[in-house]
Design an enzyme around this catalytic site. Structure first.
Site, PDB file in Angstrom:
ATOM      1  CG  ASP A  30      -1.921   0.988   0.975  1.00 45.81           C
ATOM      2  OD1 ASP A  30      -2.225   1.483  -0.038  1.00 45.81           O
ATOM      3  OD2 ASP A  30      -2.057   1.588   2.332  1.00 45.81           O
ATOM      4  CG  HIS A  31       1.373   3.746  -2.998  1.00 41.51           C
ATOM      5  ND1 HIS A  31       0.474   3.737  -4.060  1.00 41.51           N
ATOM      6  CD2 HIS A  31       2.703   3.435  -3.176  1.00 41.51           C
ATOM      7  CE1 HIS A  31       1.404   3.513  -4.999  1.00 41.51           C
ATOM      8  NE2 HIS A  31       2.532   3.231  -4.738  1.00 41.51           N
ATOM      9  CE1 TYR A  82      -8.123   6.166   2.931  1.00 35.99           C
ATOM     10  CE2 TYR A  82      -8.406   7.742   0.954  1.00 35.99           C
ATOM     11  CZ  TYR A  82      -8.633   7.542   2.360  1.00 35.99           C
ATOM     12  OH  TYR A  82      -8.780   8.459   3.137  1.00 35.99           O
ATOM     13  CG  HIS A  83      -3.081   3.626  -3.932  1.00 42.71           C
ATOM     14  ND1 HIS A  83      -2.231   4.601  -4.172  1.00 42.71           N
ATOM     15  CD2 HIS A  83      -4.289   4.266  -4.097  1.00 42.71           C
ATOM     16  CE1 HIS A  83      -2.769   5.694  -4.496  1.00 42.71           C
ATOM     17  NE2 HIS A  83      -3.998   5.520  -4.674  1.00 42.71           N
ATOM     18  N   PRO A  84      -4.609  -0.646  -1.681  1.00 45.71           N
ATOM     19  CG  PRO A  84      -6.266  -1.721  -0.793  1.00 45.71           C
ATOM     20  CD  PRO A  84      -5.947  -0.399  -1.221  1.00 45.71           C
TER      21      PRO A  84
END
Length: 548
Positions: A304-305, A478-480
């Site tokens: 994630d980021h 919110y980048h899983p």
């Protein structure tokens, strides 16, 4: 073939050529592209409901739809030592369009090297030259077509309809700090500073539900079932033949004559696999699930980021001033209703920077999201003073986490352990990234109007203090991704055609297949993955028919 009328109710015992699980960023694309062929039947299952809520279509509506259980799964991570034991909210769309219906609308593809690295690791056909046509295929670029962009696709990509002084100052400050201006970070090179483009059309959000699914629902060979929560996949030996789902307390089972396509995202896809007995045998035994197919990589490789948020108070007006005053709020609302312009058209960020955290790196390793407003947390009320947010994230973190079910019941949320800032490299980049953010803020165009670094604050100076600030003042973007990784190594879940290793009739098509997370926002790459997958599936069908 099941009729359109079946969309309102569960479909029990029906058989379709393809069963797509999840009507999100990838699933809507698959449903559209596969149903282009009138000879095949497609069933699309979505755990959420319709995208009727008006806030799902107003760009800034994510303030209303995130953390709202009617549209958001409202996931919560486990306590994470890397961020001082905090738990983070992980919004994921539980509605037609999935997270494309409540995300920040930012259109970023990543770097050429991301995809070339995927291919170099053995994933044939995933190099940049091979995936670029799929980005272009989906895109309807407001600026027109060129070597990097398409103008005939269904996904509207447009320039921001809002400009503010503080954003212009941020761009000028970045240039003064030595970062080149770049009007198209999705073009020849990503490095530089410029305004984001967003997935919107004349002031309205363009989700995959709107762009891909809505036109496809006119076809008689596509059936949509909403509020259909997948419980597990149905296997016969080593072939996946269908899916079992629950709707309104009743359990249904459907069959797939050709393939099941799992598009439930980086959390949902590994959860469904594990609930179906596909995963690490030791983990599954611990939660009472019989292992029917051993794949230890399911749910591993989570990436994630993590954005480190810096907030600066200013003496010039920002959006904080516009949206917290009752009269100004009325003006903002009227501006949107009558002209489709103004703050309500705002994407999650206005300005992006892709740059290097330190000298000697071959390509950008950090990304900035600049917002002309500030709040204690994303999607919460703004601060009662003029300020802007400069958040920065590491593009390719080396920390790895996991998604692991805690119950055989698919309604029970899985354990989400990101393991943020768990490697020395990630800690180093975090510290360096904060220093880059401060260097930009020190340039004259911003220094003239900044009155105070509100978060984290000037008291954080040493490397140790800045790392502590990164652990405390950070949030997910919110980048899983990565939990059903593509490859051929021991932790790989799918091959380069997205077929699950060791099983027939099953592919995973969503951000979970990324071996390494892309260098930027993940929605556009997820749409690309689905575009490419649709062609792979169609080619497989034609080859099978020829062989028969």
């Amino acid at each position: 073939m099941t009729s359109i009328a079946a969309r309102r109710d569960g479909v029990d015992g029906g058989e379709f050529d393809y069963v797509v699980i999840g009507a999100g960023s990838a699933g809507c694309v698959l449903a559209n592209r596969l149903s282009e062929d009138p000879e095949v039947s497609v069933l699309l299952l979505e755990a959420g409901g319709s995208d009727w809520n008006p806030w799902l279509h107003v760009p800034v509506g994510y303030f209303k739809t995130m953390h709202n259980p009617a549209t958001d799964w409202c996931y919560l991570t486990d306590p994470d030592d890397g961020i001082n034991g905090r738990r983070l909210q992980w919004p994921r769309g539980k509605v037609l369009g999935g997270s494309s219906s409540l995300n920040g609308l930012l259109y970023i593809r990543g770097q050429r090297e991301d995809y070339d690295d995927w291919a170099a690791a053995g994933n044939q056909g995933w190099d940049y030259a091979s995936v670029l046509p799929y980005f272009r295929k989906s895109e309807c670029q407001e600026r027109g077509a060129d070597d990097y962009h398409g103008s005939e696709g269904p996904l509207k990509v447009s320039d921001l309809r809002l400009r503010r002084e503080i954003a212009e100052r941020f761009i000028e400050a970045a240039k003064a700090a030595g970062i080149p201006e770049n009007r198209d970070v999705n073009g020849a090179t990503q490095e530089g500073v410029g305004y984001f483009q967003q997935t919107s059309d004349r002031g309205l959000r363009c989700s995959t539900a709107k762009a891909f699914l809505r036109p496809a629902l006119k076809r008689a060979n596509l059936t949509l079932v909403k509020r259909a929560h997948c419980r597990r996949l149905v296997l016969e030996g080593k072939r996946v033949v269908g899916a079992e789902y629950e709707q309104a307390g009743k359990v249904y089972r459907v069959r797939a004559g050709r393939e099941v396509l799992l598009s439930s995202g980086a959390i949902g896809s590994p959860q469904i696999l594990q609930c179906s007995g596909i995963g690490d045998p030791e983990h599954l035994a611990g939660v009472g699930v019989d292992c029917v197919h051993a794949l230890p990589g399911v749910g591993q490789n989570l990436q994630d980021h993590l954005q480190i948020r810096l907030v600066f108070k200013t003496r010039c007006r920002t959006l904080n001033d516009e949206v917290r005053h009752p009269l100004r709020k009325l003006i903002v609302g009227s501006q949107y209703v009558f002209t489709r312009t103004g703050p309500l058209t705002l994407a999650a960020s206005q300005v992006c920077i892709f740059t290097r955290s330190r000298e000697g790196l071959s390509r950008p390793d950090i990304q900035f999201h600049m917002q002309p407003l500030s709040a204690d947390k994303p999607a919460e009320g703004v601060h009662p003073f003029s300020a802007f947010t400069s958040s920065v994230c590491q593009l390719r973190p080396t920390s790895r986490g996991s998604i692991r079910i805690t119950s055989r019941d698919a309604r029970v949320y899985p354990s989400i352990q990101p393991n943020y800032l768990s490697t020395d490299e990630d800690c180093r980049v975090a510290v360096d990234a904060v220093r880059v953010a401060r260097r930009i803020a020190e340039q004259v165009p911003l220094a003239q109007v900044i009155t105070e670094e509100y978060v984290p604050g000037a008291r954080y100076q040493s490397d140790a203090e800045l790392l502590d600030a990164a652990r405390q003042f950070s949030q997910t973007i919110y980048h899983p991704a990565g939990t059903c990784k593509m490859g051929s190594d021991p932790l790989a879940v799918v091959d380069d055609r997205l077929r699950v290793h060791g099983l027939e009739g099953l592919r995973v098509v969503d951000a979970s297949i990324m071996p390494v997370i892309v260098s930027g926002n993940t929605n556009a790459p997820t749409i690309m993955i689905a575009e490419k997958a649709a062609d792979l599936i169609k080619a497989h069908r034609k080859a099978s028919e020829r062989a028969a």
